[in-house]
Write an enzyme that holds these catalytic residues in place. Structure first.
Site, PDB file in Angstrom:
ATOM      1  N   HIS A 140       0.832  -1.208   0.000  1.00 13.40           N
ATOM      2  CA  HIS A 140       0.000   0.000   0.000  1.00 13.40           C
ATOM      3  C   HIS A 140       0.866   1.258   0.000  1.00 13.40           C
ATOM      4  CE1 HIS A 140      -3.414  -2.588   0.855  1.00 13.40           C
ATOM      5  NE2 HIS A 140      -4.219  -1.546   0.813  1.00 13.40           N
ATOM      6  N   HIS A 196       1.419  -3.771   9.236  1.00 12.39           N
ATOM      7  CA  HIS A 196       2.848  -3.703   8.965  1.00 12.39           C
ATOM      8  C   HIS A 196       3.583  -3.093  10.145  1.00 12.39           C
ATOM      9  CE1 HIS A 196       2.691  -4.759   4.668  1.00 12.39           C
ATOM     10  NE2 HIS A 196       1.602  -4.007   4.603  1.00 12.39           N
TER      11      HIS A 196
END
Length: 226
Positions: A140, A196
């Site tokens: 992303h 993440h």
């Protein structure tokens, strides 16, 4: 040999207890300087107000940012707009499409090579590919920073496109700033959602900037685009 009576024995034990008490007080002299805790009233004490920076972000907003940076959202949008765009817009959209394909290739390769597991507190994530099990780098972050960097490099073409549509040329700078703001917010949401680690997001952002440079320099732009 002297025989001590009960009074002498109790007096000796009392002196020993006072001696040990003085030793304990000397050892805990710092603790004696601290104020005693206030008695608790009721079951719960009200918490002090937190600064605005540490207020919780609504999860619905974080999920919306997650969807907005998903490749499954961007690829259909770009492919649908390509046939309907003018020459300048076509060059922009084509660059975004080719760069997104490059991003997909590089992120997949790095995830396969590094194989870093995602955080253990990552919950409720839908995996599109098998490589989505791995955390490094953040796809992303690389995607959104590629889009922002590519639009920044192509700001002259973006300005021309806006003018042809009847808008002000300064609107291109505003668009680029808003896209960079969206990129930063989307990258931060990856950490706040537990998808993440921070280093994964930073590495993805750097990768996206490199992809924008590669795409911008390698494309054979037309003279109107240059």
């Amino acid at each position: 040999m002297k025989i001590r009576d009960d009074h002498q024995i109790s007096h000796l034990h009392g002196r020993r207890r006072r001696h040990h008490g003085r030793r304990r007080r000397r050892r805990s002299g710092v603790a004696l300087l601290l104020p005693s805790p206030a008695p608790r009233r009721g079951r719960h004490r009200p918490l002090p107000p937190r600064p605005l920076l540490f207020l919780p972000v609504p999860r619905s907003l974080l999920k919306a940012l997650e969807v907005s940076g998903d490749g499954r959202f961007w690829f259909p949008v770009v492919l649908a707009l390509l046939p309907l765009s003018s020459s300048v817009a076509f060059s922009l959209l084509l660059g975004l499409l080719l760069g997104s394909l490059l991003d997909l290739l590089l992120v997949g390769l790095l995830k396969h090579l590094v194989r870093r597991p995602r955080p253990v507190y990552n919950k409720g994530m839908s995996l599109a590919f098998a490589l989505d099990h791995w955390s490094f780098p953040s796809g992303h972050s690389s995607r959104v920073f590629f889009i922002a960097s590519f639009l920044h490099l192509s700001s002259a073409s973006l300005r021309r496109w806006i003018r042809r549509g009847g808008g002000a040329g300064d609107g291109a700078d505003l668009v680029v700033r808003l896209v960079f703001l969206w990129s930063a917010a989307t990258s931060a949401s990856r950490v706040l959602l537990g998808r993440h680690f921070v280093f994964d997001v930073l590495a993805g952002a750097c990768l996206g900037v490199v992809e924008a440079l590669i795409t911008f320099r390698s494309m054979r732009f037309s003279r109107s685009f240059l």
